[in-house]
Design a protein around this motif. Structure first.
Motif, mmCIF file in Angstrom:
data_model
loop_
_atom_site.group_PDB
_atom_site.id
_atom_site.type_symbol
_atom_site.label_atom_id
_atom_site.label_comp_id
_atom_site.label_asym_id
_atom_site.label_seq_id
_atom_site.Cartn_x
_atom_site.Cartn_y
_atom_site.Cartn_z
ATOM 1 N N ARG A 116 0.818 -1.214 0.000
ATOM 2 C CA ARG A 116 0.000 0.000 0.000
ATOM 3 C C ARG A 116 0.851 1.263 0.000
ATOM 4 O O ARG A 116 0.318 2.362 -0.019
ATOM 5 C CB ARG A 116 -0.908 0.003 1.233
ATOM 6 C CG ARG A 116 -2.069 -0.970 1.156
ATOM 7 C CD ARG A 116 -3.050 -0.660 2.278
ATOM 8 N NE ARG A 116 -2.767 -1.414 3.475
ATOM 9 C CZ ARG A 116 -3.032 -0.972 4.711
ATOM 10 N NH1 ARG A 116 -3.508 0.227 4.895
ATOM 11 N NH2 ARG A 116 -2.783 -1.741 5.747
ATOM 12 N N GLY A 117 2.150 1.084 0.038
ATOM 13 C CA GLY A 117 3.034 2.244 0.089
ATOM 14 C C GLY A 117 3.457 2.525 1.517
ATOM 15 O O GLY A 117 2.686 2.285 2.449
ATOM 16 N N TYR A 118 4.666 3.017 1.681
ATOM 17 C CA TYR A 118 5.166 3.321 3.022
ATOM 18 C C TYR A 118 4.298 4.402 3.658
ATOM 19 O O TYR A 118 4.001 5.420 3.041
ATOM 20 C CB TYR A 118 6.617 3.801 2.942
ATOM 21 C CG TYR A 118 7.548 2.791 2.330
ATOM 22 C CD1 TYR A 118 8.057 2.971 1.054
ATOM 23 C CD2 TYR A 118 7.917 1.653 3.023
ATOM 24 C CE1 TYR A 118 8.917 2.042 0.491
ATOM 25 C CE2 TYR A 118 8.779 0.716 2.464
ATOM 26 C CZ TYR A 118 9.255 0.915 1.190
ATOM 27 O OH TYR A 118 10.089 -0.009 0.633
ATOM 28 N N ASP A 119 3.912 4.172 4.922
ATOM 29 C CA ASP A 119 3.052 5.164 5.556
ATOM 30 C C ASP A 119 3.723 5.907 6.715
ATOM 31 O O ASP A 119 3.285 7.015 7.057
ATOM 32 C CB ASP A 119 1.725 4.538 5.996
ATOM 33 C CG ASP A 119 1.880 3.382 6.972
ATOM 34 O OD1 ASP A 119 0.846 2.872 7.436
ATOM 35 O OD2 ASP A 119 3.029 2.990 7.271
ATOM 36 N N TYR A 120 4.725 5.316 7.313
ATOM 37 C CA TYR A 120 5.467 5.999 8.369
ATOM 38 C C TYR A 120 6.964 5.822 8.119
ATOM 39 O O TYR A 120 7.413 4.726 7.781
ATOM 40 C CB TYR A 120 5.102 5.469 9.751
ATOM 41 C CG TYR A 120 3.708 5.854 10.190
ATOM 42 C CD1 TYR A 120 2.651 4.964 10.063
ATOM 43 C CD2 TYR A 120 3.462 7.110 10.735
ATOM 44 C CE1 TYR A 120 1.381 5.318 10.454
ATOM 45 C CE2 TYR A 120 2.186 7.466 11.137
ATOM 46 C CZ TYR A 120 1.154 6.575 10.992
ATOM 47 O OH TYR A 120 -0.105 6.931 11.382
ATOM 48 N N TRP A 121 7.705 6.911 8.327
ATOM 49 C CA TRP A 121 9.143 6.926 8.126
ATOM 50 C C TRP A 121 9.840 7.465 9.375
ATOM 51 O O TRP A 121 9.296 8.314 10.080
ATOM 52 C CB TRP A 121 9.513 7.854 6.965
ATOM 53 C CG TRP A 121 9.083 7.427 5.616
ATOM 54 C CD1 TRP A 121 7.809 7.425 5.124
ATOM 55 C CD2 TRP A 121 9.919 6.972 4.557
ATOM 56 N NE1 TRP A 121 7.803 6.995 3.820
ATOM 57 C CE2 TRP A 121 9.090 6.706 3.449
ATOM 58 C CE3 TRP A 121 11.297 6.758 4.424
ATOM 59 C CZ2 TRP A 121 9.595 6.237 2.233
ATOM 60 C CZ3 TRP A 121 11.792 6.304 3.215
ATOM 61 C CH2 TRP A 121 10.946 6.048 2.139
ATOM 62 N N GLY A 122 11.058 6.993 9.605
ATOM 63 C CA GLY A 122 11.912 7.666 10.560
ATOM 64 C C GLY A 122 12.484 8.918 9.923
ATOM 65 O O GLY A 122 12.331 9.143 8.716
ATOM 66 N N GLN A 123 13.137 9.737 10.718
ATOM 67 C CA GLN A 123 13.707 10.975 10.188
ATOM 68 C C GLN A 123 14.973 10.723 9.380
ATOM 69 O O GLN A 123 15.433 11.605 8.639
ATOM 70 C CB GLN A 123 14.015 11.941 11.333
ATOM 71 C CG GLN A 123 15.058 11.436 12.307
ATOM 72 C CD GLN A 123 15.266 12.404 13.470
ATOM 73 O OE1 GLN A 123 14.422 13.259 13.742
ATOM 74 N NE2 GLN A 123 16.387 12.269 14.156
ATOM 75 N N GLY A 124 15.541 9.530 9.523
ATOM 76 C CA GLY A 124 16.744 9.199 8.792
ATOM 77 C C GLY A 124 17.991 9.498 9.604
ATOM 78 O O GLY A 124 17.991 10.367 10.478
ATOM 79 N N THR A 125 19.045 8.764 9.294
ATOM 80 C CA THR A 125 20.324 9.009 9.933
ATOM 81 C C THR A 125 21.418 8.988 8.874
ATOM 82 O O THR A 125 21.456 8.099 8.014
ATOM 83 C CB THR A 125 20.595 7.954 11.035
ATOM 84 O OG1 THR A 125 21.783 8.299 11.739
ATOM 85 C CG2 THR A 125 20.730 6.551 10.470
ATOM 86 N N GLN A 126 22.283 9.980 8.913
ATOM 87 C CA GLN A 126 23.353 10.087 7.931
ATOM 88 C C GLN A 126 24.490 9.149 8.306
ATOM 89 O O GLN A 126 24.948 9.149 9.454
ATOM 90 C CB GLN A 126 23.865 11.521 7.856
ATOM 91 C CG GLN A 126 25.017 11.711 6.894
ATOM 92 C CD GLN A 126 24.621 11.469 5.449
ATOM 93 O OE1 GLN A 126 23.498 11.802 5.048
ATOM 94 N NE2 GLN A 126 25.526 10.893 4.661
ATOM 95 N N VAL A 127 24.912 8.347 7.351
ATOM 96 C CA VAL A 127 26.053 7.458 7.535
ATOM 97 C C VAL A 127 27.100 7.802 6.487
ATOM 98 O O VAL A 127 26.814 7.810 5.290
ATOM 99 C CB VAL A 127 25.635 5.977 7.406
ATOM 100 C CG1 VAL A 127 26.866 5.075 7.498
ATOM 101 C CG2 VAL A 127 24.624 5.614 8.489
ATOM 102 N N THR A 128 28.286 8.099 6.952
ATOM 103 C CA THR A 128 29.406 8.406 6.072
ATOM 104 C C THR A 128 30.465 7.329 6.219
ATOM 105 O O THR A 128 30.808 6.935 7.346
ATOM 106 C CB THR A 128 30.000 9.783 6.412
ATOM 107 O OG1 THR A 128 28.981 10.787 6.254
ATOM 108 C CG2 THR A 128 31.175 10.119 5.506
ATOM 109 N N VAL A 129 30.946 6.849 5.081
ATOM 110 C CA VAL A 129 31.997 5.831 5.097
ATOM 111 C C VAL A 129 33.296 6.509 4.680
ATOM 112 O O VAL A 129 33.448 6.965 3.546
ATOM 113 C CB VAL A 129 31.674 4.668 4.149
ATOM 114 C CG1 VAL A 129 32.756 3.588 4.267
ATOM 115 C CG2 VAL A 129 30.304 4.093 4.468
ATOM 116 N N SER A 130 34.216 6.567 5.612
ATOM 117 C CA SER A 130 35.483 7.253 5.356
ATOM 118 C C SER A 130 36.527 6.777 6.344
ATOM 119 O O SER A 130 36.213 6.461 7.492
ATOM 120 C CB SER A 130 35.299 8.767 5.485
ATOM 121 O OG SER A 130 36.533 9.435 5.364
ATOM 122 N N SER A 131 37.765 6.738 5.883
ATOM 123 C CA SER A 131 38.856 6.375 6.776
ATOM 124 C C SER A 131 39.381 7.604 7.506
ATOM 125 O O SER A 131 40.251 7.478 8.378
ATOM 126 C CB SER A 131 39.974 5.695 5.987
ATOM 127 O OG SER A 131 40.397 6.527 4.916
#
Length: 131
Positions: A116-131
Motif C-alpha cells: 500500500r506504500g510506506y506510511d510511516y518513516w523515521g527521520q533518517g540518519t546520515q552514515v558516512t563511510v570514510s577512513s
C-alpha cells in the motif's frame, strides 16, 4: 501515532560493518500484515530499498545488496536492525527505516501481500563511510 527512530554510528570506516537500529513506538512490529523496511538515499541520488522484515520475521533483500545485508528484530524491544557488511564510500547515504503496510489478497489457490506504500518513516540518519 506510529513513530520510527533510527540509531547508529554516523561514521564508519571502509570494510567495517554498519549496524543501525530502528525503534518503533505506537505499534507492534509483529502486527499483521506490516513489513518493516530499510531504505537509503545516497547524496544526489534517489531512494534505494535495502530490505525488509515482515510481521512474522521473514526477510527479503535487494538483490544488489543481499550478500552484504542482514535484517533482524528484537520483538521484546520492538526494534529491528540492519547490518551491512564490507562498507565502502559508495554506501555513504542517509538511511531510513519505514513501515510498509500490506493487504492480504487471495489469488487463485494461493495468496499474496499487496503493498500500500510506506506510511510511516523515521527521520533518517546520515552514515558516512570514510577512513
Amino acid at each position: 501515532q506510529v513513530q520510527l527512530q533510527e540509531s547508529g554510528p554516523g561514521l564508519v570506516k571502509p570494510s567495517q560493518t554498519l549496524s543501525l537500529t530502528c525503534t518503533v513506538s505506537g505499534g507492534s512490529i509483529t502486527t499483521n500484515y506490516y513489513y518493516w523496511s530499510w531504505i537509503r538515499q545516497p547524496p544526489g541520488k534517489g531512494l534505494e530499498w535495502i530490505g525488509s522484515i515482515d510481521y512474522s520475521g521473514s526477510t527479503d533483500y535487494n538483490p544488489s545488496l543481499k550478500s552484504r545485508a542482514s535484517i533482524s528484530r528484537d520483538t521484546s524491544k520492538n526494534q529491528f536492525t540492519l547490518q551491512l557488511s564490507s562498507m565502502t564510500p559508495e554506501d555513504t547515504a542517509r538511511y531510513y527505516c519505514a513501515r510498509d503496510p500490506r493487504d492480504f489478497r487471495p489469488y487463485s489457490s494461493s495468496y499474496y501481500y499487496a503493498p500500500r506504500g510506506y506510511d510511516y518513516w523515521g527521520q533518517g540518519t546520515q552514515v558516512t563511510v570514510s577512513s
